[in-house]
Design a protein around this motif. Structure first.
Motif, PDB file in Angstrom:
ATOM      1  N   LYS A 567       4.775 -57.051 -89.075  1.00  0.00           N
ATOM      2  CA  LYS A 567       6.087 -57.693 -88.939  1.00  0.00           C
ATOM      3  C   LYS A 567       6.878 -57.072 -87.796  1.00  0.00           C
ATOM      4  O   LYS A 567       7.555 -57.782 -87.037  1.00  0.00           O
ATOM      5  N   LEU A 568       6.786 -55.750 -87.691  1.00  0.00           N
ATOM      6  CA  LEU A 568       7.469 -55.066 -86.592  1.00  0.00           C
ATOM      7  C   LEU A 568       6.879 -55.475 -85.251  1.00  0.00           C
ATOM      8  O   LEU A 568       7.611 -55.700 -84.279  1.00  0.00           O
ATOM      9  N   ARG A 569       5.566 -55.598 -85.193  1.00  0.00           N
ATOM     10  CA  ARG A 569       4.903 -56.028 -83.958  1.00  0.00           C
ATOM     11  C   ARG A 569       5.350 -57.436 -83.582  1.00  0.00           C
ATOM     12  O   ARG A 569       5.603 -57.735 -82.408  1.00  0.00           O
ATOM     13  N   TYR A 570       5.451 -58.302 -84.591  1.00  0.00           N
ATOM     14  CA  TYR A 570       5.897 -59.678 -84.369  1.00  0.00           C
ATOM     15  C   TYR A 570       7.306 -59.709 -83.791  1.00  0.00           C
ATOM     16  O   TYR A 570       7.586 -60.427 -82.819  1.00  0.00           O
ATOM     17  N   LEU A 571       8.213 -58.914 -84.367  1.00  0.00           N
ATOM     18  CA  LEU A 571       9.603 -58.899 -83.907  1.00  0.00           C
ATOM     19  C   LEU A 571       9.710 -58.407 -82.461  1.00  0.00           C
ATOM     20  O   LEU A 571      10.515 -58.921 -81.670  1.00  0.00           O
ATOM     21  N   PHE A 572       8.907 -57.406 -82.115  1.00  0.00           N
ATOM     22  CA  PHE A 572       8.919 -56.904 -80.742  1.00  0.00           C
ATOM     23  C   PHE A 572       8.429 -57.984 -79.768  1.00  0.00           C
ATOM     24  O   PHE A 572       9.054 -58.221 -78.716  1.00  0.00           O
TER      25      PHE A 572
END
Length: 620
Positions: A567-572
């Motif tokens: 999810k963090l990778r997606y947001l970045f």
């Protein structure tokens, strides 16, 4: 077609794929003037599907939802029989190819005989030849009918009139055949051929519970007809039955059930064994896989889809199903005229074009209604440039892989990701990883730039597992489709194939095969060239196409985030992409297109599928 002279009756319940072997052995008979009644006695869905997949005009299907037992099924089959002779058959046994011919010949030359049976070979659950099934000579005295069955039940053929006049006792769940022979032997004429005309399946697993139930019904039959023999004989038979039941129980507890199994058969001579094995192998050898090609066309693309149909048939498809997705009456009529001389092409018409998701949903749903076990999906401009569909079938059915193979797709000449894999790029770089946003992943982008120079082109010779695939060129089997369901019609068009095939890949290996190459003779729309770059989306001529491509891609990518790190990778990646998109919008002065894109992204992230193709049709 020859007028049927004999009826074969096969009741079935839960035999599964063994039923297919039984039916195929009927189809292999040297005597072809038969009809087959397949009687589903409360069967499980898989066995019923296998039965109903047979569409030979000589086969009749009867089905009831609630199981009533073998006796009831056999009586109903006799009532439905329209021929002079009726042959028994179980749903997991196999007929010798000459069974019908030899038994009919005997009954025709012995008009006083009511029922004729034969001897049998014995096979196990894997259709392996075990030996000659042990059975006594045909009884003569009443006492002998109590000692054993007169016949191995599925070997018998008799006159239909006799079966109608002498019905099975429907109160018996087992031993119904023994009861029938005891009840009728004094008023009937029986015969048994020395030929082994049946492969009788006996499970190698001896179950003492099943044997106990068999013994209980056997004792019930003995008591039921006890007046036909001396009382002392009845006492001895009942006592022996109980002793046998106890012995089998203890042998099973001591894991010595094989001793019971070994008493059921005798070894064959070398010549008999060779002959029996060759015949059995001919009956159980895998048949060449039949494949239904499925394609969806729209607009006025008759010339394109015609080439696709011709190419699919030349490449080994047994039949082609064409879904005319919202084509006009004139176009549909022209399409029918093009294929009217082709018996192996069928056309279904949808009145409205609601996109590829609806088209392939309808196409695959229609395919499930056929007898085919393999579906080969094609776009309406696909032409086979290399290989044939049977190469895909061989890959799909291969047992070499430890991971179940659930789908195989040919290489598309215009698919950028396929070409990257073909050029030697690892699948992990050719396909956007989880956590991407509209195909963009910063880490993957940098890594691919660094490694691109070091990648040398390799020969793409073995299939590679991929995370998803286009519809066009995909081979999938019926069981997989039944497990994962149909494409999601709400998606309209674009990325519906990604969503559907990723469901397939979750069940096992979805392989990209180098053995089949497909050309797209009409080219491909811009947005699907392997990425949704900001500039490409902003400059697209079709706002509707961009909306669905963007919304559906974002929706799918949001569903691929099972962990906080992803999810963090997606947001970045989302932040990076939208920043670039805003800069490109400012440079190109495309604020309207930018607003539409943001609307599509918001709809995808919120799971809003309320906008459909009809509401955007004016933009297409």
């Amino acid at each position: 077609m020859l007028k049927p002279q004999v009826t074969v009756g096969i009741p079935y319940t839960n035999q599964g794929k063994l039923l297919a072997e039984a039916i195929n052995s009927v189809l292999a008979q040297t005597h072809e003037a038969w009809e087959l009644i397949l009687y589903g006695d409360g069967p499980d869905p898989e066995t019923q599907r296998i039965a109903e997949s047979y569409t030979d005009k000589r086969i009749r299907h009867i089905h009831r939802n609630h199981r009533k037992g073998l006796s009831s099924a056999l009586n109903t089959i006799a009532e439905e029989t329209q021929t002079h002779f009726l042959a028994r058959m179980d749903g997991d046994d196999l007929m010798h190819p000459q069974r019908l011919e030899k038994q009919m010949q005997y009954l025709n030359t012995h008009p006083d005989t009511d029922v004729v049976g034969s001897r049998a070979y014995m096979i196990d659950e894997q259709s392996t030849l075990i030996g000659s099934f042990n059975e006594p000579e045909l009884p003569v005295r009443p006492l002998d009918f109590f000692n054993s069955n007169a016949f191995t039940h599925p070997t018998v053929m008799g006159r239909t009139k006799w079966f109608l006049e002498n019905k099975y006792d429907e109160t018996l769940m087992r031993a119904e055949d023994k009861e029938l022979w005891i009840r009728t032997h004094q008023s009937s004429k029986f015969a048994k051929l020395e030929d082994r005309l049946l492969y009788y399946r006996v499970s190698s697993i001896v179950d003492w519970r099943k044997q106990a139930k068999d013994s209980a019904f056997d004792r019930q039959v003995i008591r039921q007809h006890s007046t036909l023999v001396p009382p002392s004989f009845i006492v001895r038979k009942l006592f022996t039955s109980y002793i046998k039941q106890v012995v089998v129980f203890f042998l099973c507890q001591l894991r010595q059930g094989q001793l019971v199994y070994s008493r059921k058969y005798s070894d064959l001579s070398a010549a008999d064994q060779s002959y029996a094995r060759q015949t059995l192998e001919s009956l159980t050898a895998p048949k060449e896989s039949t494949v239904l090609a499925v394609t969806v066309t729209y607009g006025d693309r008759v010339s394109l889809v015609n080439r696709t149909v011709e190419s699919a048939l030349k490449a080994g498809a047994s039949e082609v199903l064409v879904i005319a997705n919202g084509t006009t009456a004139e176009v549909t009529a022209e399409l029918r005229r093009r294929v009217e001389n082709c018996e192996n092409v069928r056309i279904h018409h949808l009145h409205t074009n609601n996109g590829s998701a609806t088209g392939f949903h309808a196409a695959i749903e229609s395919a499930l209604g056929t007898s085919y076990d393999y579906y080969w999906l094609l776009d309406d401009d696909n032409v086979i440039a290399k290989g044939n569909v049977h190469l895909l079938v061989d890959t799909l059915t291969s047992k070499k892989s430890l991971t179940p193979i659930v789908g195989v797709v040919g290489v598309r000449s215009v698919d950028e990701r396929h070409q990257r894999v073909t050029d030697g790029q690892p699948v992990s770089l050719a396909y956007p990883p989880r956590g991407s946003f509209l195909y963009f992943d910063a880490a993957n982008f940098i890594l691919s730039k660094v490694l691109r120079r070091g990648i040398t082109k390799k020969t793409f010779s073995t299939p590679k597992s991929i995370p998803n695939a286009p519809y066009g060129g995909l081979l999938v089997d019926r069981n997989t489709v039944e497990q994962i369901g149909l494409p999601d019609r709400r998606l309209g068009l674009y990325e519906d194939d990604t969503e559907w095939t990723s469901r397939i890949a979750q069940r096992g290996a979805l392989l990209l095969s180098p053995h089949l190459v497909i050309d797209d003779i009409a080219g491909k729309h811009t947005h699907t060239q392997g990425s949704n770059g900001p500039r490409r989306l902003l400059e697209s001529e079709s706002a509707a196409r961009v909306f669905f491509a963007t919304r559906n891609r974002v929706l799918w990518e949001k569903q691929q985030l099972p962990t906080p790190l992803l999810k963090l990778r997606y947001l970045f990646n989302r932040l990076a992409y939208l920043s670039i998109l805003r800069i490109e919008t400012h440079r190109s002065e495309r604020e309207t297109e930018y607003a539409s894109l943001r609307e599509a992204i918001q709809a995808g992230e919120s799971g809003d599928l309320s906008v459909n193709l009809r509401s955007k049709i004016s933009s297409l």
